[in-house]
Write an enzyme that holds these catalytic residues in place. Structure first.
Site, PDB file in Angstrom:
ATOM      1  N   ASP A  16       1.754   3.615   7.976  1.00  0.00           N
ATOM      2  CA  ASP A  16       0.625   3.683   8.385  1.00  0.00           C
ATOM      3  C   ASP A  16       0.529   4.665   9.892  1.00  0.00           C
ATOM      4  O   ASP A  16       1.260   4.129  10.491  1.00  0.00           O
ATOM      5  CB  ASP A  16      -0.133   1.917   8.580  1.00  0.00           C
ATOM      6  CG  ASP A  16      -1.422   1.989   9.047  1.00  0.00           C
ATOM      7  OD1 ASP A  16      -2.188   2.210   8.495  1.00  0.00           O
ATOM      8  OD2 ASP A  16      -1.700   1.863  10.494  1.00  0.00           O
ATOM      9  N   MET A  29      -2.189  11.834  16.350  1.00  0.00           N
ATOM     10  CA  MET A  29      -1.679  10.823  15.750  1.00  0.00           C
ATOM     11  C   MET A  29      -1.332  10.034  17.078  1.00  0.00           C
ATOM     12  O   MET A  29      -0.591  10.769  17.988  1.00  0.00           O
ATOM     13  CB  MET A  29      -0.392  11.011  14.936  1.00  0.00           C
ATOM     14  CG  MET A  29       0.111   9.684  14.618  1.00  0.00           C
ATOM     15  SD  MET A  29       1.744   9.730  13.658  1.00  0.00           S
ATOM     16  CE  MET A  29       1.534  11.240  12.419  1.00  0.00           C
ATOM     17  N   HIS A 179      -5.065  -3.101  12.506  1.00  0.00           N
ATOM     18  CA  HIS A 179      -4.958  -1.686  13.046  1.00  0.00           C
ATOM     19  C   HIS A 179      -3.760  -1.488  14.005  1.00  0.00           C
ATOM     20  O   HIS A 179      -3.873  -0.580  14.611  1.00  0.00           O
ATOM     21  CB  HIS A 179      -6.205  -1.539  13.561  1.00  0.00           C
ATOM     22  CG  HIS A 179      -7.127  -1.375  12.455  1.00  0.00           C
ATOM     23  ND1 HIS A 179      -7.388  -0.745  11.672  1.00  0.00           N
ATOM     24  CD2 HIS A 179      -8.364  -2.189  12.307  1.00  0.00           C
ATOM     25  CE1 HIS A 179      -8.459  -0.603  10.942  1.00  0.00           C
ATOM     26  NE2 HIS A 179      -9.106  -1.744  11.270  1.00  0.00           N
ATOM     27  N   ASP A 184       0.036  -3.136   9.913  1.00  0.00           N
ATOM     28  CA  ASP A 184      -0.627  -2.758   8.819  1.00  0.00           C
ATOM     29  C   ASP A 184       0.385  -2.012   7.610  1.00  0.00           C
ATOM     30  O   ASP A 184       0.126  -2.188   6.281  1.00  0.00           O
ATOM     31  CB  ASP A 184      -1.513  -1.504   9.041  1.00  0.00           C
ATOM     32  CG  ASP A 184      -2.812  -2.323   9.881  1.00  0.00           C
ATOM     33  OD1 ASP A 184      -2.810  -3.537  10.102  1.00  0.00           O
ATOM     34  OD2 ASP A 184      -3.575  -1.702  10.413  1.00  0.00           O
TER      35      ASP A 184
END
Length: 205
Positions: A16, A29, A179, A184
């Site tokens: 994730d 990212m 999140h 996750d």
């Protein structure tokens, strides 16, 4: 069915990512989480316990960012710029971690495949970052499995109709979706294993 000796043993890696925008390059990212989801070989599928994990928060690579996208992760851009891991170092560490997974608990060699729900967004960022900062990916160009697609195939329903709320009872993990990339990834690993082991019929109520 293919002969057993021709099957390629596979280790599934649930990944994730959280990002501050829709595409890598112009956007960054900001965190990466991953856990081992399971192993698959001629003897069948075996789920992992989710304890083998990897997590990094990354320093942004551009000045462009979407505050709403960043807010999803709850991470602070100023803190990331100051304390985030250099992306090249993070990708090298992640690659080393995945490479260690090639040796399974039984001592055999496994090929890593990334698992995501849905996978395209996470794969886009992960693959771009790996190629950009390390020159290649331990998953190759196509070592990716989308759990949403897997469910659609198991359930025999159109992909566009699939969402977690529409999934068969008993498949969703009893884990929070926070999140936080590592949380996750763990939730996703359980969902993947549940769908993989589901026969698509007897638990479809």
């Amino acid at each position: 069915m293919p002969e057993k000796q021709r099957l390629t043993p596979t280790v599934y890696v649930s990944v994730d990512i959280e990002a501050d925008g829709p595409i890598p390059g112009p956007y960054s990212m900001v965190s990466l989480g991953a856990v081992t989801a399971g192993w698959h070989d001629a003897d069948g599928f075996r789920r992992a316990d989710g304890k083998q994990g990897f997590y990094r928060e990354l320093r942004p690579i551009s000045e462009q960012w979407d505050p709403q996208a960043l807010a999803v992760s709850g991470l602070d851009r100023t803190a990331l710029l100051r304390d985030g891991t250099d992306p090249a170092a993070a990708m090298r560490a992640f690659t080393d971690w995945v490479e260690r997974l090639r040796t399974g608990p039984d001592g055999r060699r496994y090929r890593p495949v990334m698992v995501g729900y849905p996978a395209p967004y996470d794969w886009l960022f992960l693959s771009w970052y790996l190629v950009r900062f390390t020159g290649g990916s331990p998953f190759g160009h196509s070592g990716c499995l989308d759990v949403k697609t897997l469910y659609a195939a198991r359930a025999g329903v159109p992909l566009a109709s699939v969402g977690k709320r529409s999934m068969a009872r008993g498949l969703l993990p009893d884990l929070p979706h926070t999140h936080h990339a590592l949380d996750d990834a763990r939730e996703q690993a359980v969902l993947f294993a549940n769908v993989w082991e589901w026969d698509g019929v007897s638990r479809s109520g």
